[in-house]
Design a protein around this motif. Structure first.
Motif, short mmCIF file in Angstrom:
data_model
loop_
_atom_site.label_atom_id
_atom_site.label_comp_id
_atom_site.label_asym_id
_atom_site.label_seq_id
_atom_site.Cartn_x
_atom_site.Cartn_y
_atom_site.Cartn_z
N ALA A 103 0.83 -1.21 0.00
CA ALA A 103 0.00 0.00 0.00
C ALA A 103 0.87 1.26 0.00
O ALA A 103 0.98 1.95 1.01
CB ALA A 103 -0.92 -0.01 1.22
N PRO A 104 1.50 1.57 -1.13
CA PRO A 104 2.37 2.76 -1.20
C PRO A 104 1.65 3.98 -1.78
O PRO A 104 0.58 3.87 -2.41
CB PRO A 104 3.45 2.30 -2.18
CG PRO A 104 2.68 1.44 -3.15
CD PRO A 104 1.58 0.76 -2.34
N ASP A 105 2.24 5.13 -1.57
CA ASP A 105 1.86 6.35 -2.27
C ASP A 105 2.63 6.37 -3.58
O ASP A 105 3.49 5.51 -3.84
CB ASP A 105 2.21 7.57 -1.43
CG ASP A 105 1.39 8.81 -1.79
OD1 ASP A 105 0.92 8.91 -2.93
OD2 ASP A 105 1.23 9.68 -0.91
N SER A 106 2.38 7.35 -4.41
CA SER A 106 3.13 7.50 -5.66
C SER A 106 4.54 7.99 -5.36
O SER A 106 4.83 8.52 -4.28
CB SER A 106 2.43 8.50 -6.58
OG SER A 106 2.40 9.79 -5.98
N PHE A 107 5.44 7.80 -6.32
CA PHE A 107 6.75 8.45 -6.30
C PHE A 107 6.62 9.63 -7.25
O PHE A 107 6.62 9.46 -8.47
CB PHE A 107 7.85 7.49 -6.79
CG PHE A 107 8.33 6.51 -5.75
CD1 PHE A 107 7.49 6.03 -4.76
CD2 PHE A 107 9.64 6.06 -5.77
CE1 PHE A 107 7.94 5.13 -3.80
CE2 PHE A 107 10.11 5.17 -4.82
CZ PHE A 107 9.26 4.70 -3.83
N THR A 127 3.17 6.22 -10.60
CA THR A 127 1.93 6.28 -9.84
C THR A 127 2.01 5.29 -8.68
O THR A 127 2.88 4.41 -8.65
CB THR A 127 0.71 5.93 -10.71
OG1 THR A 127 0.79 4.54 -11.08
CG2 THR A 127 0.67 6.79 -11.96
N ALA A 128 1.09 5.40 -7.74
CA ALA A 128 1.07 4.48 -6.61
C ALA A 128 0.88 3.04 -7.08
O ALA A 128 1.48 2.11 -6.53
CB ALA A 128 -0.04 4.87 -5.63
N LEU A 129 0.05 2.85 -8.11
CA LEU A 129 -0.16 1.50 -8.63
C LEU A 129 1.12 0.96 -9.25
O LEU A 129 1.48 -0.22 -9.06
CB LEU A 129 -1.28 1.49 -9.66
CG LEU A 129 -1.58 0.14 -10.31
CD1 LEU A 129 -1.97 -0.89 -9.26
CD2 LEU A 129 -2.68 0.27 -11.37
N GLU A 130 1.85 1.79 -9.98
CA GLU A 130 3.10 1.35 -10.60
C GLU A 130 4.14 1.00 -9.54
O GLU A 130 4.91 0.05 -9.69
CB GLU A 130 3.62 2.45 -11.54
CG GLU A 130 2.78 2.60 -12.80
CD GLU A 130 3.14 3.83 -13.61
OE1 GLU A 130 2.87 3.84 -14.83
OE2 GLU A 130 3.67 4.81 -13.03
N LYS A 158 -2.57 -5.44 -3.72
CA LYS A 158 -2.01 -4.12 -4.04
C LYS A 158 -3.09 -3.05 -3.85
O LYS A 158 -4.17 -3.13 -4.44
CB LYS A 158 -1.48 -4.10 -5.48
CG LYS A 158 -0.32 -5.06 -5.70
CD LYS A 158 0.25 -4.95 -7.09
CE LYS A 158 -0.65 -5.55 -8.16
NZ LYS A 158 -0.78 -7.01 -8.04
N ILE A 159 -2.77 -2.06 -3.00
CA ILE A 159 -3.72 -0.99 -2.69
C ILE A 159 -3.05 0.35 -2.95
O ILE A 159 -2.29 0.85 -2.10
CB ILE A 159 -4.19 -1.06 -1.23
CG1 ILE A 159 -4.65 -2.47 -0.86
CG2 ILE A 159 -5.31 -0.05 -0.99
CD1 ILE A 159 -4.97 -2.63 0.61
N ASP A 183 -7.29 3.93 -9.68
CA ASP A 183 -6.65 2.61 -9.80
C ASP A 183 -7.21 1.63 -8.78
O ASP A 183 -7.42 0.46 -9.09
CB ASP A 183 -5.13 2.75 -9.61
CG ASP A 183 -4.45 3.44 -10.78
OD1 ASP A 183 -5.02 3.44 -11.88
OD2 ASP A 183 -3.34 3.99 -10.58
N ALA A 184 -7.45 2.11 -7.56
CA ALA A 184 -7.92 1.22 -6.49
C ALA A 184 -9.34 0.73 -6.73
O ALA A 184 -9.72 -0.34 -6.26
CB ALA A 184 -7.83 1.92 -5.14
N THR A 185 -10.15 1.52 -7.46
CA THR A 185 -11.55 1.16 -7.67
C THR A 185 -11.84 0.73 -9.11
O THR A 185 -13.01 0.55 -9.47
CB THR A 185 -12.47 2.35 -7.32
OG1 THR A 185 -12.17 3.46 -8.19
CG2 THR A 185 -12.27 2.79 -5.87
#
Length: 383
Positions: A6-10, A15-18, A38-39, A54-56
């Motif tokens: 469960a990260p934030d973006s860089f 992106t957080a998903l990447e 992955k959240i 991305d999460a939804t």
């Protein structure tokens, strides 16, 4: 074994998903049979819309709006996969990144485009709207946004005032009778991690005005105009927004939400965590991995990694943090639920190279962490 990532973006890189996908790729090489969840996370600032989309399994919709300096820009909103929730970053329409440094003018900048994005969301028929504050170019107390939503601010000649903070002191009459009625039928949540009041030495103008192009002299002018507007709002509507906690957020936009739209300001991380059901997905995990572009002493102030860690520690789970960079103050996060932090930069490189190689470096670092974690498991089991 269940591993929640469960990260934030860089920022300016992934992106957080990447980021989550790269961490997954590294860990999967060592734990091929683990369950990975992955959240994508965020804290209400830049990247929040993409993370929630991305999460939804939602989508991003572009929309042309009036930008901070009055020109047309392409803004955007996110819509959840079920179509019931809209996600908005005010910076997408009224952000400081949309204005070149030598053109920034806090007296002229408007939040009108933010209001247009909210109307665009209402047009989609959503039931809930989440708005993230932060990164604004504006100092207009949210008057532009309110104008876009139907509130009228007229001068002594009964003409609608223009854009920006410079027009605030021209307002004589406030009329909220045409405020978009659809707002009563949606749940409006505002993500904000700023507690500054609207006016005074800790207010919007003095604290944030200089980064928006305000000089020392202009800051005083801006504060005076916000104070006039707050006094007028109290006189005509009976609403006091001058010293409410968070009313100074985004150049006073927080005050507009608090006073005119009667909306509470909440922790950005908290809103995102609730939206993606973070605790529900974490509670039966064996390991939680989080991260962001930089982990340092500021991370304890509402940032994603510590937010994730606090949720995980409610269930006594181990938490690892992965970051693009660390500094010595990063050790402060150890008192807030993170058990160990790791930087993904493997050598002396310039920033563009570090940003370009982030995905590969995250995967390699995650692989190395996973090997260490496996060694820890084997030692614990006496293998």
């Amino acid at each position: 074994m269940k591993i929640v990532i469960a990260p934030d973006s860089f920022k300016e890189s992934l992106t957080a998903l990447e980021v989550a996908q790269s961490i997954h790729a590294g860990f999967e090489k060592v734990f091929p049979h683990a369950e990975f969840v992955k959240i994508p996370m965020a804290d209400g600032g830049e990247g929040t819309v993409q993370s929630l989309v991305d999460a939804t399994m939602g989508k991003v919709l572009n929309h042309r709006v009036i930008g901070p300096m009055g020109e047309k820009v392409t803004g955007f909103i996110g819509v959840s996969g079920d179509g019931l929730t809209a996600y908005i970053e005010m910076a997408a329409a009224s952000g400081i990144h949309l204005v070149e440094r030598d053109r920034r003018d806090a007296l002229k900048a408007t939040t009108f485009g933010t209001g247009e994005l909210i109307k665009f969301a209402l047009d989609r028929g959503v039931e809930k709207i989440i708005v993230g504050l932060g990164g604004s170019a504006t100092n207009d107390a949210g008057v532009g946004m309110l104008q876009a939503l139907g509130v009228s601010f007229k001068d002594s000649n009964r003409n609608e005032v223009g854009f920006g903070a410079e027009a605030l002191s021209e307002i004589v009459y406030v009329d909220i009778s045409d405020l978009d009625l659809r707002l009563k039928n949606v749940e409006l949540s505002v993500a904000c991690d700023v507690d500054n009041p609207l006016v005074g030495p800790n207010g919007a103008s003095y604290v944030f005005g200089p980064q928006k192009g305000a000089t020392n002299e202009t800051v005083q002018v801006l504060d005076d105009k916000l104070r006039y507007f707050a006094d007028l709002t109290k006189e005509q509507l009976g609403i006091d927004i001058s010293d409410k906690v968070g009313s100074g957020a985004a150049g006073g936009l927080g005050g507009a939400f608090l006073g005119y739209l009667d909306t509470e300001l909440r922790s950005g991380f908290g809103i995102v965590a609730d939206s993606v059901r973070l605790e529900e997905q974490i509670q039966n995990a064996d390991l939680v991995i989080t991260g962001e572009g930089r982990i340092d002493g500021q991370s304890i102030h509402g940032k994603t990694p510590v937010g994730v860690a606090k949720v995980a520690k409610k269930h006594n789970l181990p938490v690892l943090g992965i970051a693009g960079s660390l500094d010595l103050s990063c050790v402060e996060v150890y008192d807030h639920g993170i058990d160990a932090v790791f930087s993904v930069v493997n050598g002396a490189v310039d920033l563009p190279t570090a940003l370009a190689e982030a995905a590969v470096n995250i995967e390699l670092t995650s692989l190395n962490i996973a090997k260490l974690w496996k060694l820890n498991i084997n030692s614990y089991c006496g293998l």
